[in-house]
Write a protein that holds these residues in place. Structure first.
Motif, short mmCIF file in Angstrom:
data_model
loop_
_atom_site.label_atom_id
_atom_site.label_comp_id
_atom_site.label_asym_id
_atom_site.label_seq_id
_atom_site.Cartn_x
_atom_site.Cartn_y
_atom_site.Cartn_z
N THR A 111 -43.84 -25.27 -48.55
CA THR A 111 -44.63 -25.48 -49.76
C THR A 111 -46.13 -25.63 -49.48
OG1 THR A 111 -44.41 -27.90 -49.75
CG2 THR A 111 -42.66 -26.64 -50.82
N ASP A 112 -46.52 -25.62 -48.24
CA ASP A 112 -47.93 -25.81 -47.89
C ASP A 112 -48.66 -24.47 -47.99
OD1 ASP A 112 -50.43 -26.15 -46.48
OD2 ASP A 112 -49.60 -28.01 -45.66
N PHE A 113 -49.35 -24.25 -49.09
CA PHE A 113 -49.97 -22.94 -49.31
C PHE A 113 -51.12 -22.67 -48.35
CE2 PHE A 113 -52.67 -25.61 -51.97
CZ PHE A 113 -53.92 -25.06 -51.82
N LEU A 114 -51.76 -23.73 -47.84
CA LEU A 114 -52.86 -23.53 -46.90
C LEU A 114 -52.35 -22.98 -45.57
CD1 LEU A 114 -55.08 -26.66 -47.58
CD2 LEU A 114 -55.48 -24.30 -48.29
N VAL A 115 -51.17 -23.40 -45.16
CA VAL A 115 -50.58 -22.85 -43.94
C VAL A 115 -50.20 -21.39 -44.17
CG1 VAL A 115 -48.67 -22.99 -42.31
CG2 VAL A 115 -49.80 -25.08 -43.07
N TRP A 116 -49.63 -21.09 -45.33
CA TRP A 116 -49.31 -19.70 -45.67
C TRP A 116 -50.59 -18.85 -45.62
CZ3 TRP A 116 -44.91 -17.47 -45.38
CH2 TRP A 116 -43.72 -18.10 -45.77
N TYR A 117 -51.68 -19.38 -46.17
CA TYR A 117 -52.93 -18.63 -46.18
C TYR A 117 -53.42 -18.38 -44.76
CZ TYR A 117 -57.78 -17.34 -46.89
OH TYR A 117 -58.98 -16.66 -46.84
N THR A 118 -53.33 -19.40 -43.92
CA THR A 118 -53.75 -19.24 -42.52
C THR A 118 -52.91 -18.20 -41.82
OG1 THR A 118 -54.42 -21.58 -42.49
CG2 THR A 118 -54.19 -20.47 -40.36
N ILE A 119 -51.61 -18.18 -42.11
CA ILE A 119 -50.73 -17.16 -41.54
C ILE A 119 -51.21 -15.77 -41.97
CG2 ILE A 119 -48.42 -16.14 -41.71
CD1 ILE A 119 -47.30 -18.98 -41.80
N GLY A 120 -51.57 -15.64 -43.24
CA GLY A 120 -52.04 -14.36 -43.74
C GLY A 120 -53.31 -13.90 -43.07
N VAL A 121 -54.27 -14.80 -42.93
CA VAL A 121 -55.54 -14.46 -42.30
C VAL A 121 -55.33 -14.08 -40.83
CG1 VAL A 121 -57.78 -15.37 -41.58
CG2 VAL A 121 -56.90 -15.88 -43.86
N LEU A 122 -54.51 -14.87 -40.15
CA LEU A 122 -54.24 -14.60 -38.74
C LEU A 122 -53.51 -13.28 -38.56
CD1 LEU A 122 -54.48 -15.67 -35.88
CD2 LEU A 122 -52.41 -17.02 -36.25
N ALA A 123 -52.57 -13.00 -39.45
CA ALA A 123 -51.84 -11.73 -39.38
C ALA A 123 -52.78 -10.54 -39.59
CB ALA A 123 -50.73 -11.71 -40.43
N LEU A 124 -53.75 -10.69 -40.48
CA LEU A 124 -54.73 -9.63 -40.67
C LEU A 124 -55.56 -9.41 -39.41
CD1 LEU A 124 -56.21 -10.17 -44.27
CD2 LEU A 124 -54.73 -8.30 -43.47
N GLU A 125 -55.89 -10.49 -38.74
CA GLU A 125 -56.71 -10.38 -37.53
C GLU A 125 -56.02 -9.58 -36.44
OE1 GLU A 125 -57.76 -14.31 -36.31
OE2 GLU A 125 -59.04 -14.70 -38.06
N ILE A 126 -54.69 -9.63 -36.40
CA ILE A 126 -53.95 -8.88 -35.38
C ILE A 126 -53.27 -7.65 -35.99
CG2 ILE A 126 -53.64 -10.86 -33.88
CD1 ILE A 126 -50.84 -11.20 -34.94
N GLU A 127 -53.68 -7.31 -37.20
CA GLU A 127 -53.24 -6.09 -37.89
C GLU A 127 -51.73 -6.06 -38.16
OE1 GLU A 127 -54.77 -2.82 -35.63
OE2 GLU A 127 -56.84 -3.19 -36.27
N GLU A 128 -51.17 -7.20 -38.42
CA GLU A 128 -49.77 -7.28 -38.84
C GLU A 128 -49.75 -7.35 -40.37
OE1 GLU A 128 -47.63 -6.57 -36.87
OE2 GLU A 128 -47.62 -7.69 -34.98
N TYR A 129 -49.93 -6.21 -41.00
CA TYR A 129 -50.19 -6.17 -42.44
C TYR A 129 -48.98 -6.56 -43.28
CZ TYR A 129 -54.33 -3.71 -40.82
OH TYR A 129 -55.49 -3.39 -40.17
N LEU A 130 -47.79 -6.27 -42.81
CA LEU A 130 -46.61 -6.66 -43.57
C LEU A 130 -46.47 -8.18 -43.61
CD1 LEU A 130 -44.00 -4.03 -42.30
CD2 LEU A 130 -45.29 -4.01 -44.44
N VAL A 131 -46.73 -8.81 -42.48
CA VAL A 131 -46.68 -10.27 -42.43
C VAL A 131 -47.77 -10.86 -43.33
CG1 VAL A 131 -46.94 -12.29 -40.93
CG2 VAL A 131 -45.71 -10.28 -40.10
N ALA A 132 -48.96 -10.27 -43.25
CA ALA A 132 -50.07 -10.76 -44.08
C ALA A 132 -49.72 -10.65 -45.56
CB ALA A 132 -51.34 -9.97 -43.77
N ARG A 133 -49.15 -9.53 -45.94
CA ARG A 133 -48.78 -9.35 -47.35
C ARG A 133 -47.80 -10.43 -47.81
NH1 ARG A 133 -46.48 -3.83 -50.32
NH2 ARG A 133 -45.93 -4.84 -52.30
N LYS A 134 -46.76 -10.65 -47.02
CA LYS A 134 -45.78 -11.67 -47.37
C LYS A 134 -46.42 -13.04 -47.45
CE LYS A 134 -41.92 -9.27 -47.60
NZ LYS A 134 -41.09 -9.20 -48.80
#
Length: 236
Positions: A111-134
């Motif tokens: 339920t921690d949306f800030l952790v989800w957001y950090t996951i998204g940003v980090l996934a973008l940095e390593i070009e894991e776009y499917l993970v970032a989208r989720k």
């Protein structure tokens, strides 16, 4: 969440026999709390501190945090330890390992949306776009008005050529932010036939495997029930 929100007081029944200092719940909590304090103090000085990483990793090995059924306090401590360890690893440049630890943190508290957001940003940095989208979709499921997630998810959907998904996202966003003219303009452009054709071509490329499915791996590891070695099953 507050990093020091652990209740370390336990009332002992009058007739309860005394336990050895080495294995009592109080001594385990005290040891874990001490390690956590040392780790956060080191990280507050230098986020990439190897010493902080060592303390956080040591904390994860403590029996209190390896039980199958964690108390509320232990669960909170586990979440904070994983989240902070992931931040330390990211600061060290270990982005993929950091992402793995963030997955473990979100498995404790999704339920921690800030952790989800950090996951998204980090996934973008390593070009894991499917993970970032989720990840950004998960942020918006918890907090629909999160502006940065709207913007980043919009870019990913355009990259994938998902015109319909992007229109749905932007329509909801414009309802929340009526003055967002760029969003309205993109919706109009997405409705044009030429742009639809262009996005369809992009989607054919984006639909190709971008990464080995972390979500299937999540399922496998979760079924094996390896202690502290799980990913988020909600992304499958």
């Amino acid at each position: 969440r507050k990093a020091t929100s652990f209740t370390m007081i336990r009332i002992r029944a009058i007739n309860e026999p005394p336990r050895s200092a080495g294995d009592s719940l109080e001594s385990q909590e005290a040891k874990c709390y001490s390690l956590y304090q040392k780790a956060t103090e080191e990280a507050s000085v230098t986020l990439a501190s190897p010493v902080a990483e060592e303390h956080f990793r040591s904390l994860l090995k403590q029996p209190l945090l390896q039980q199958e059924c964690l108390s509320s306090n232990a669960s909170n401590l586990l979440f904070l330890t994983l989240k902070n360890l992931a931040a330390v690893l990211r600061a060290q440049g270990k982005k993929r390992e950091s992402l793995e630890i963030y997955f473990k943190a979100i498995a404790v508290d999704e339920t921690d949306f800030l952790v989800w957001y950090t996951i998204g940003v980090l996934a973008l940095e390593i070009e894991e776009y499917l993970v970032a989208r989720k990840a950004f979709e998960s942020v918006l499921a918890i907090k629909p008005s999160h502006w940065l997630s709207i913007i980043k998810l919009k870019e990913i959907l355009l990259l994938f050529g998902d015109a319909q998904g992007c229109c749905i996202l932007l329509t909801k966003a414009v309802e929340l932010y009526p003055d967002w003219q760029e969003g309205k303009a993109i919706i109009s452009r997405l409705n044009s036939e030429s742009l639809q054709t262009s996005l369809k071509k992009k989607r054919q490329i984006a639909d190709q495997p971008v990464l080995e499915s972390a979500y299937k791996k999540t399922k496998r590891e979760e079924k094996e029930r390896e202690p502290l070695d799980i990913y988020i099953s909600s992304l499958t």
